[in-house]
Design an enzyme around this catalytic site. Structure first.
Site, PDB file in Angstrom:
ATOM      1  N   PHE A 121       0.818  -1.222   0.000  1.00 11.95           N
ATOM      2  CA  PHE A 121       0.000   0.000   0.000  1.00 11.95           C
ATOM      3  C   PHE A 121       0.848   1.268   0.000  1.00 11.95           C
ATOM      4  O   PHE A 121       0.373   2.343  -0.358  1.00 11.95           O
ATOM      5  CB  PHE A 121      -0.966   0.006   1.194  1.00 11.95           C
ATOM      6  N   LYS A 122       2.105   1.164   0.406  1.00  9.35           N
ATOM      7  CA  LYS A 122       2.940   2.359   0.491  1.00  9.35           C
ATOM      8  C   LYS A 122       3.126   3.038  -0.865  1.00  9.35           C
ATOM      9  O   LYS A 122       3.404   4.226  -0.941  1.00  9.35           O
ATOM     10  CB  LYS A 122       4.278   2.017   1.119  1.00  9.35           C
TER      11      LYS A 122
END
Ligand SMILES: *Cc1c(COP(=O)(O)O)cnc(C)c1O
Length: 468
Positions: free
Chosen positions: A111-112
């Protein structure tokens, strides 16, 4: 929008001023002076594309930008070619009333990427405007480093120096970083642990003269722009599982440094109808302990356990200060006292203070998962529908099942794809996770990295020689 420090000793600043910064000059974290309410706008936002929604959210917090410039930046960032689908963060039902918001289809499968890709564009635009350069220095045990490098590769005004512990990452994670051959990317494989890497970065960064001379910066999880970028997908997730704005949903977030779930808190403060924010931790349960007992006790380095959901292995949650600031009525004096207690005694306790009521009203609840839970959750889901959950996401799903409520949809955030963590997946289900086509055989690509001892002088010298 003005920005302040949680410690109260920073002159008010605008988004552009704080964009490239890490900690505030007084040692606190930068926060917006208020959270704009968007209740009356929600219905109109429902039909927006991801990039349009990102523009609406971002323009509330970065109102010192021309709207057209923000539109150009988000439009170039949130494209199907980078995130794998038109929706960018699609959601899928995994059982009745429970949904997975898929945040891991970006270039490094975690998700980063969602925040880091935007940060890359924002940094580049700001450096162009200022006619400046920046040398990013960071330490990683995996996900953050590769997301940062992929977002910043090939950008002319930036160089990246990323320290990683030699031989301590998976072959896949190593390949993700070390196979980037761009001239502006420097992978420093340090003969030591992740803590050694972090200590080196801290030591170099605390030499302010050196930092200024070599224009050093960071992209760590306390960067405010990263948090704002993450607020967007809470709106997106809400719209995808509801029909109108009278509905309430709960979110469950696998948590480490509290950056992801903090964005959920901000969305809730802005008026998104979120009931509960469920914090899921692994065996490193600093946050679970706080939400259950009121006691926030940071762990010593050696108390931090190495787990099979490694991106949640933290000894303290670096974004937590922003949340506590809100809990203490944004009083910097109280905040400073609490963090002074951490520095001197290693903990503080809100249980018998007036602030505990604010925590109880915040919607936060928590739970914890361990290795056996993680494996059982991965195995159970796989047997049910053939879906393979990544170990971090499995921690979230495990806790979400315990804390879900009748008739309230629960949205679990998927924080990585299982392909990154094949060892644990093999242990859970006896087979390899599928790999997106672009990653087949990446371990065999040529790699470029510099091996260095965990020695401050040597690392400093390397940075000095290769910085812009
Ligand atoms: C970074 C990360 C987390 C933890 O997120 P925080 O914002 O630090 O709470 C969870 N899962 C994965 C896969 C991550 O990379």
């Amino acid at each position: 929008m003005q920005y302040l420090s949680t410690r109260g000793k920073m002159a008010p600043a605008r988004f552009r001023d704080i964009l490239l910064e890490g900690l505030a000059p007084d040692g606190g974290l930068v926060v917006p002076s208020r959270y704009p309410r968007v209740d009356s706008l929600l219905a109109g936002w429902r039909g927006l594309s991801y990039a349009e929604l990102a523009l609406e959210v971002l323009s509330l917090y970065a109102d010192d930008y021309e709207r057209s410039e923000l539109a150009r930046l988000v439009g170039a960032t949130y494209v199907p070619a980078v995130f794998g689908s038109e929706e960018i963060t699609p959601s899928v039902q995994i059982e009745p009333g429970m949904h997975l918001l898929q945040l891991s289809h970006g270039p490094t499968l975690a998700f980063k990427d969602i925040a880091m890709q935007l940060l890359g564009s924002l940094f580049e635009a700001e450096l162009d405007r200022r006619q400046e350069v920046l040398n990013i220095l960071g330490a990683t045990s995996g996900d953050t480093g590769s997301a940062a490098e992929v977002a910043l590769r090939g950008r002319a005004r930036m160089r990246v120096f990323m320290l990683s512990p030699l031989g301590r990452m998976s072959a896949f994670q190593r390949a993700q970083m070390y196979s980037l051959l761009d001239e502006n990317i420097f992978n420093l494989a340090i003969e030591g642990s992740f803590d050694d890497c972090q200590d080196l970065v801290k030591a170099i960064g605390s030499d302010l003269a050196f930092k200024r001379r070599h224009r050093l910066g960071a992209v760590n999880s306390i960067n405010w722009a990263r948090i704002v970028a993450q607020v967007v997908y809470y709106f997106r997730g809400y719209f995808s599982v509801t029909k109108d704005e009278s509905e309430v949903v709960d979110f469950c977030v696998p948590s480490g440094n509290f950056g992801n779930v903090l964005a959920g808190w901000i969305a809730r403060q802005m008026g998104l109808p979120i009931g509960r924010l469920v914090v899921a931790t692994n065996e490193n349960d600093v946050l679970d302990e706080f939400f259950r007992s009121g006691r926030y006790r940071v762990r010593a380095g050696k108390e931090t356990r190495v787990t099979s959901s490694p991106s949640m292995d933290i000894s303290k949650a670096s974004n937590f200060e922003r949340f506590i600031f809100d809990m203490v009525d944004r009083d910097p004096q109280v905040l400073r006292e609490l963090w002074w207690q951490i520095d001197t005694e290693g903990c503080f306790d809100l249980k018998d203070t007036p602030f505990w009521n604010a925590v109880a009203a915040s919607g936060f609840v928590s739970g914890r998962s361990n290795h056996a839970d993680r494996l059982a959750t991965i195995r159970g889901q796989f047997e049910r529908d053939g879906r393979v959950l990544d170990p971090h996401t499995a921690d979230g799903v495990k806790v979400a099942r315990e804390l879900r409520r009748e008739k309230v949809p629960m949205i679990c955030l998927e924080t990585a794809l299982p392909a990154k963590f094949s060892e644990t997946i093999r242990e859970a289900i006896g087979r390899e996770p599928d790999r997106p086509a672009a990653f087949v055989g990446i371990e065999d690509l040529p790699q470029r990295f510099e091996q260095l001892p965990a020695d401050l002088a040597r690392v400093r010298e390397f940075v000095q020689t290769h910085a812009l």
